[in-house]
Motif scaffolding. Structure first.
Motif, PDB file in Angstrom:
ATOM      1  N   ALA A 116      -5.182   0.280   2.456  1.00 42.76           N
ATOM      2  CA  ALA A 116      -6.159   1.365   2.565  1.00 42.76           C
ATOM      3  C   ALA A 116      -5.483   2.721   2.688  1.00 42.76           C
ATOM      4  O   ALA A 116      -6.064   3.753   2.317  1.00 42.76           O
ATOM      5  CB  ALA A 116      -7.091   1.119   3.747  1.00 42.76           C
ATOM      6  N   ASP A 117      -4.248   2.747   3.209  1.00 44.27           N
ATOM      7  CA  ASP A 117      -3.550   4.023   3.366  1.00 44.27           C
ATOM      8  C   ASP A 117      -2.740   4.406   2.133  1.00 44.27           C
ATOM      9  O   ASP A 117      -1.991   5.393   2.159  1.00 44.27           O
ATOM     10  CB  ASP A 117      -2.639   3.967   4.593  1.00 44.27           C
ATOM     11  CG  ASP A 117      -1.603   2.853   4.515  1.00 44.27           C
ATOM     12  OD1 ASP A 117      -1.531   2.176   3.451  1.00 44.27           O
ATOM     13  OD2 ASP A 117      -0.873   2.630   5.501  1.00 44.27           O
ATOM     14  N   GLY A 118      -2.814   3.608   1.037  1.00 39.81           N
ATOM     15  CA  GLY A 118      -2.139   3.952  -0.207  1.00 39.81           C
ATOM     16  C   GLY A 118      -0.837   3.216  -0.433  1.00 39.81           C
ATOM     17  O   GLY A 118      -0.252   3.343  -1.513  1.00 39.81           O
ATOM     18  N   ARG A 119      -0.364   2.466   0.552  1.00 40.49           N
ATOM     19  CA  ARG A 119       0.871   1.706   0.337  1.00 40.49           C
ATOM     20  C   ARG A 119       0.614   0.578  -0.652  1.00 40.49           C
ATOM     21  O   ARG A 119      -0.456  -0.044  -0.647  1.00 40.49           O
ATOM     22  CB  ARG A 119       1.380   1.122   1.650  1.00 40.49           C
ATOM     23  CG  ARG A 119       1.941   2.153   2.613  1.00 40.49           C
ATOM     24  CD  ARG A 119       2.407   1.509   3.917  1.00 40.49           C
ATOM     25  NE  ARG A 119       1.289   0.936   4.653  1.00 40.49           N
ATOM     26  CZ  ARG A 119       1.157  -0.364   4.920  1.00 40.49           C
ATOM     27  NH1 ARG A 119       2.078  -1.218   4.487  1.00 40.49           N
ATOM     28  NH2 ARG A 119       0.134  -0.814   5.632  1.00 40.49           N
ATOM     29  N   VAL A 120       1.595   0.309  -1.515  1.00 43.06           N
ATOM     30  CA  VAL A 120       1.493  -0.753  -2.514  1.00 43.06           C
ATOM     31  C   VAL A 120       2.579  -1.778  -2.227  1.00 43.06           C
ATOM     32  O   VAL A 120       3.771  -1.430  -2.163  1.00 43.06           O
ATOM     33  CB  VAL A 120       1.637  -0.205  -3.942  1.00 43.06           C
ATOM     34  CG1 VAL A 120       1.577  -1.343  -4.962  1.00 43.06           C
ATOM     35  CG2 VAL A 120       0.559   0.819  -4.242  1.00 43.06           C
ATOM     36  N   GLU A 121       2.185  -3.045  -2.059  1.00 42.69           N
ATOM     37  CA  GLU A 121       3.115  -4.119  -1.748  1.00 42.69           C
ATOM     38  C   GLU A 121       3.072  -5.167  -2.857  1.00 42.69           C
ATOM     39  O   GLU A 121       2.000  -5.555  -3.308  1.00 42.69           O
ATOM     40  CB  GLU A 121       2.751  -4.775  -0.411  1.00 42.69           C
ATOM     41  CG  GLU A 121       2.746  -3.815   0.763  1.00 42.69           C
ATOM     42  CD  GLU A 121       2.238  -4.474   2.037  1.00 42.69           C
ATOM     43  OE1 GLU A 121       2.017  -5.710   2.002  1.00 42.69           O
ATOM     44  OE2 GLU A 121       2.049  -3.765   3.037  1.00 42.69           O
ATOM     45  N   GLU A 122       4.250  -5.601  -3.274  1.00 45.68           N
ATOM     46  CA  GLU A 122       4.338  -6.654  -4.286  1.00 45.68           C
ATOM     47  C   GLU A 122       4.453  -8.000  -3.596  1.00 45.68           C
ATOM     48  O   GLU A 122       5.302  -8.192  -2.719  1.00 45.68           O
ATOM     49  CB  GLU A 122       5.544  -6.398  -5.185  1.00 45.68           C
ATOM     50  CG  GLU A 122       5.715  -7.431  -6.297  1.00 45.68           C
ATOM     51  CD  GLU A 122       6.913  -7.139  -7.173  1.00 45.68           C
ATOM     52  OE1 GLU A 122       7.870  -7.950  -7.159  1.00 45.68           O
ATOM     53  OE2 GLU A 122       6.903  -6.100  -7.865  1.00 45.68           O
ATOM     54  N   MET A 123       3.601  -8.952  -3.989  1.00 50.02           N
ATOM     55  CA  MET A 123       3.618 -10.285  -3.395  1.00 50.02           C
ATOM     56  C   MET A 123       4.700 -11.125  -4.085  1.00 50.02           C
ATOM     57  O   MET A 123       4.612 -11.360  -5.310  1.00 50.02           O
ATOM     58  CB  MET A 123       2.258 -10.958  -3.540  1.00 50.02           C
ATOM     59  CG  MET A 123       1.132 -10.252  -2.787  1.00 50.02           C
ATOM     60  SD  MET A 123       1.355 -10.311  -0.979  1.00 50.02           S
ATOM     61  CE  MET A 123       2.016  -8.670  -0.649  1.00 50.02           C
ATOM     62  N   PRO A 124       5.711 -11.588  -3.358  1.00 44.74           N
ATOM     63  CA  PRO A 124       6.870 -12.254  -3.969  1.00 44.74           C
ATOM     64  C   PRO A 124       6.613 -13.710  -4.339  1.00 44.74           C
ATOM     65  O   PRO A 124       7.379 -14.605  -3.985  1.00 44.74           O
ATOM     66  CB  PRO A 124       7.932 -12.128  -2.886  1.00 44.74           C
ATOM     67  CG  PRO A 124       7.157 -12.164  -1.609  1.00 44.74           C
ATOM     68  CD  PRO A 124       5.874 -11.451  -1.881  1.00 44.74           C
ATOM     69  N   CYS A 141      -6.224  -6.669  -3.211  1.00 47.68           N
ATOM     70  CA  CYS A 141      -5.176  -7.399  -3.934  1.00 47.68           C
ATOM     71  C   CYS A 141      -5.529  -7.347  -5.403  1.00 47.68           C
ATOM     72  O   CYS A 141      -6.624  -7.756  -5.808  1.00 47.68           O
ATOM     73  CB  CYS A 141      -5.091  -8.841  -3.444  1.00 47.68           C
ATOM     74  SG  CYS A 141      -3.850  -9.823  -4.330  1.00 47.68           S
ATOM     75  N   LEU A 142      -4.595  -6.859  -6.219  1.00 49.79           N
ATOM     76  CA  LEU A 142      -4.842  -6.670  -7.644  1.00 49.79           C
ATOM     77  C   LEU A 142      -4.074  -7.718  -8.437  1.00 49.79           C
ATOM     78  O   LEU A 142      -2.852  -7.808  -8.348  1.00 49.79           O
ATOM     79  CB  LEU A 142      -4.411  -5.271  -8.069  1.00 49.79           C
ATOM     80  CG  LEU A 142      -4.874  -4.821  -9.456  1.00 49.79           C
ATOM     81  CD1 LEU A 142      -6.374  -4.527  -9.437  1.00 49.79           C
ATOM     82  CD2 LEU A 142      -4.105  -3.588  -9.915  1.00 49.79           C
ATOM     83  N   LEU A 143      -4.806  -8.519  -9.222  1.00 49.94           N
ATOM     84  CA  LEU A 143      -4.220  -9.471 -10.156  1.00 49.94           C
ATOM     85  C   LEU A 143      -4.397  -8.898 -11.563  1.00 49.94           C
ATOM     86  O   LEU A 143      -5.480  -8.416 -11.910  1.00 49.94           O
ATOM     87  CB  LEU A 143      -4.917 -10.830 -10.063  1.00 49.94           C
ATOM     88  CG  LEU A 143      -5.169 -11.397  -8.663  1.00 49.94           C
ATOM     89  CD1 LEU A 143      -5.893 -12.741  -8.751  1.00 49.94           C
ATOM     90  CD2 LEU A 143      -3.863 -11.538  -7.883  1.00 49.94           C
ATOM     91  N   HIS A 160       3.856 -15.731 -13.888  1.00 48.33           N
ATOM     92  CA  HIS A 160       2.999 -14.568 -14.059  1.00 48.33           C
ATOM     93  C   HIS A 160       3.540 -13.370 -13.279  1.00 48.33           C
ATOM     94  O   HIS A 160       4.376 -13.508 -12.384  1.00 48.33           O
ATOM     95  CB  HIS A 160       1.581 -14.906 -13.576  1.00 48.33           C
ATOM     96  CG  HIS A 160       0.520 -14.023 -14.165  1.00 48.33           C
ATOM     97  ND1 HIS A 160      -0.003 -14.227 -15.404  1.00 48.33           N
ATOM     98  CD2 HIS A 160      -0.086 -12.917 -13.678  1.00 48.33           C
ATOM     99  CE1 HIS A 160      -0.913 -13.316 -15.655  1.00 48.33           C
ATOM    100  NE2 HIS A 160      -0.971 -12.491 -14.628  1.00 48.33           N
ATOM    101  N   LEU A 161       3.051 -12.192 -13.644  1.00 47.11           N
ATOM    102  CA  LEU A 161       3.421 -10.978 -12.921  1.00 47.11           C
ATOM    103  C   LEU A 161       2.947 -11.070 -11.474  1.00 47.11           C
ATOM    104  O   LEU A 161       1.846 -11.567 -11.210  1.00 47.11           O
ATOM    105  CB  LEU A 161       2.778  -9.760 -13.596  1.00 47.11           C
ATOM    106  CG  LEU A 161       3.257  -9.462 -15.029  1.00 47.11           C
ATOM    107  CD1 LEU A 161       2.361  -8.415 -15.674  1.00 47.11           C
ATOM    108  CD2 LEU A 161       4.699  -8.992 -15.015  1.00 47.11           C
ATOM    109  N   PRO A 162       3.740 -10.601 -10.528  1.00 44.14           N
ATOM    110  CA  PRO A 162       3.377 -10.720  -9.109  1.00 44.14           C
ATOM    111  C   PRO A 162       2.157  -9.865  -8.781  1.00 44.14           C
ATOM    112  O   PRO A 162       2.038  -8.725  -9.250  1.00 44.14           O
ATOM    113  CB  PRO A 162       4.615 -10.224  -8.371  1.00 44.14           C
ATOM    114  CG  PRO A 162       5.317  -9.343  -9.354  1.00 44.14           C
ATOM    115  CD  PRO A 162       5.053  -9.931 -10.703  1.00 44.14           C
ATOM    116  N   PRO A 163       1.236 -10.368  -7.970  1.00 45.31           N
ATOM    117  CA  PRO A 163       0.093  -9.564  -7.541  1.00 45.31           C
ATOM    118  C   PRO A 163       0.551  -8.364  -6.717  1.00 45.31           C
ATOM    119  O   PRO A 163       1.613  -8.389  -6.086  1.00 45.31           O
ATOM    120  CB  PRO A 163      -0.744 -10.540  -6.702  1.00 45.31           C
ATOM    121  CG  PRO A 163      -0.270 -11.911  -7.096  1.00 45.31           C
ATOM    122  CD  PRO A 163       1.168 -11.744  -7.441  1.00 45.31           C
TER     123      PRO A 163
END
Length: 549
Positions: free
Chosen positions: A429-437, A464-466, A421-424
């Protein structure tokens, strides 16, 4: 015809028996004088008018035709004068007699008139039946269909109609219709044996002839309120359904109305068969709708809210706007208390529509059965893979699993595992977006499943966005045909720092919908947001409606 010399105007006065006279004519002949009075009758006319032989006044229709003929105003191109003489129907043709009288020859057309009347009534009833059937089939709601059928029966067949449908338990749905009144529907306990022929009709037996039913035997519950006068005639007929009776119809007429003729009984049975067909179709539709609704509730994703101090939000859109279910799904299974992990699953089954939804339901049920093993994501994926490989479905699915637990300091710990599946994405809160590997192989395609689990912590306001590939593969844009893409999604999420999860999933769905080219096909879309509340909400918040506890 002109009278022969020596004959009088009255054919019955002819004396020469060797010469045939009007008196011997097989059809009736009436001779009218210039004043329109009967001056003579032949033998057939005397037999026909035996009860009025002393009268010299012809039937009104014949007198009017005679006056027009004498005045020369009778149009030869118009229809031949015709009317009743006694209980028979005749058409009249004039023949001057030479002495100022006119002999009117009467030709019996009773059988023709009756045949024409029968054809007319048959056509009218066929038209009425066709219209009634179309109206009955216009509603697939059983009470509404029963109301229309009873009302039409009261308007076209009798003064009042009572429609009874098969019982639910010990109670029957009874619809009363009175001509010109409002239809009344009720559910009540009745004894079918109190109405002659009703028990047999409800069981689908042929109807009892109306002449065999004693109107005095009809109980009060079977007579609509406001029915005028005592019951004079009753007809009870079954409503045939699809394999089983759809009910019974009682038709009532007062003693001032004529009884049911054999033709009317046949027409009533025809109407009842059409009404029974419509009621059966409505009942079948209702049953199928109820079954579909029950199954649909199990296939639709549950509504989400706060569970054990963590906020959950979800949005779902099928590939086809007219469908409610598809191949994407998500579920949130709360732990028994705040000390246990909440198990979250989001997945995408290959394909669209109902076929994909069926496999979606199977995966969701399997994951529900594996909840006791939910702490071991890889083991859950392997057991789910084995279940899918042994099924008859030739489809596969991608999933992402999450175990969620709120810590005492208000932060939320996540364990995430992907299976093809696509990584979450974690939006801080400060706007940074991190991809969970996290990564792994899809389920339902290969004998072995491999997967990698990663952990992360959400601070207050982090989400966390799925999501499924229906978001990133939305095709459109300013030039059309361009994918929305993962990079564009990450850029859009950078402006969502600190946004509530409900607003974030709605924003993502809106962006994907706006990106789509109008009228273009797209995949199912599902988005789930897991958010650590900024206020570190209480741990014992309510579970989502429809989620498993």
């Amino acid at each position: 015809m002109i009278s022969s010399p020596g004959s009088s105007a009255d054919p019955c006065h002819a004396r020469d028996e060797s010469v045939p006279t009007w008196d011997d004519a097989p059809c009736p002949v009436l001779v009218l004088d210039s004043r329109g009075r009967i001056a003579g009758r032949n033998r057939a006319a005397r037999r026909l008018t035996a009860s009025s032989r002393d009268s010299d006044v012809p039937p009104s229709w014949l007198g009017e035709a005679h006056r027009s003929h004498v005045a020369g105003a009778l149009d030869p191109t118009a229809a031949t004068p015709a009317g009743l003489l006694g209980d028979r129907s005749f058409e009249a043709r004039p023949s001057p007699t030479g002495d100022g009288h006119v002999a009117w020859w009467l030709f019996d057309r009773t059988d023709l008139v009756r045949a024409q009347e029968t054809v007319r009534e048959t056509r009218e009833r066929a038209d009425v039946t066709s219209g009634l059937f179309s109206t009955l089939l216009s509603s697939l709601n059983v009470p509404r269909c029963a109301e229309v059928a009873a009302l039409m029966a009261a308007d076209h067949l009798a003064e009042a109609a009572v429609l009874i449908t098969p019982p639910a338990g010990h109670r029957y749905a009874v619809t009363h219709a009175l001509r010109g009144r409002r239809v009344v529907q009720e559910t009540r306990q009745i004894d079918p044996l109190t109405v002659p022929g009703l028990d047999e009709a409800l069981r689908g037996f042929p109807p009892v002839p109306a002449r065999w039913i004693n109107p005095d035997a009809i109980p009060a519950w079977a007579i609509p309120d406001g029915f005028s006068g005592p019951v004079g005639s009753v007809l009870v007929t079954p409503l045939p359904g699809h394999g089983v009776p759809a009910g019974a119809l009682i038709l009532l007429r007062s003693d001032t109305e004529k009884g049911f003729s054999p033709e009317e009984e046949v027409f009533a049975r025809l109407f009842a068969s059409r009404a029974g067909t419509a009621l059966s179709a409505a009942r079948l539709y209702g049953e199928q709708t109820a079954i579909t609704g029950t199954l649909m509730r199990e296939l639709l994703p549950p509504p989400l809210s706060r569970v054990h101090g963590v906020d959950y939000a979800g949005r779902y859109r099928t590939a086809m706007d007219h469908e409610r279910v598809g191949g994407d799904f998500y579920d949130v299974h709360p732990g028994p208390d705040e000390s246990a992990e909440t198990f979250v699953a989001l997945g995408d089954v290959a394909g669209k529509g109902l076929d994909a939804a069926v496999l979606t339901g199977k995966i969701r049920n399997t994951l529900h059965a594996l909840l006791p093993l939910a702490s071991d994501h890889l083991r859950v994926l392997r057991m789910l893979n084995g279940a899918l490989l042994t099924s008859h479905h030739a489809r596969f699915a991608t999933l992402v699993l999450a175990s969620v637990k709120r810590q005492d300091d208000g932060r939320v710990r996540l364990r995430l595992t992907g299976a093809g599946h696509l990584p979450p994405l974690v939006v801080r809160a400060d706007g940074r977006v991190e991809e969970m590997p996290t990564q792994g192989t899809l389920v339902g395609a290969l004998p072995e499943v491999t997967a990698r689990t990663v952990e992360t912590v959400l601070g207050p306001g982090d989400t966390c966005l799925l999501y499924t590939d229906g978001i990133t593969e939305a095709r459109g844009g300013p030039l059309g045909g361009e994918l929305f893409g993962e990079e564009r999604l990450r850029q859009a999420l950078e402006g969502c720092g600190g946004m509530p999860g409900e607003a974030m999933v709605e924003h993502v769905q809106m962006l994907a919908a706006q990106w789509l080219e109008p009228g273009s096909r797209h995949d199912d879309m599902a988005v789930v947001a897991i958010t650590a509340p900024r206020n570190g909400g209480p741990a014992g918040d309510r579970a989502p409606a429809g989620a498993d506890g």
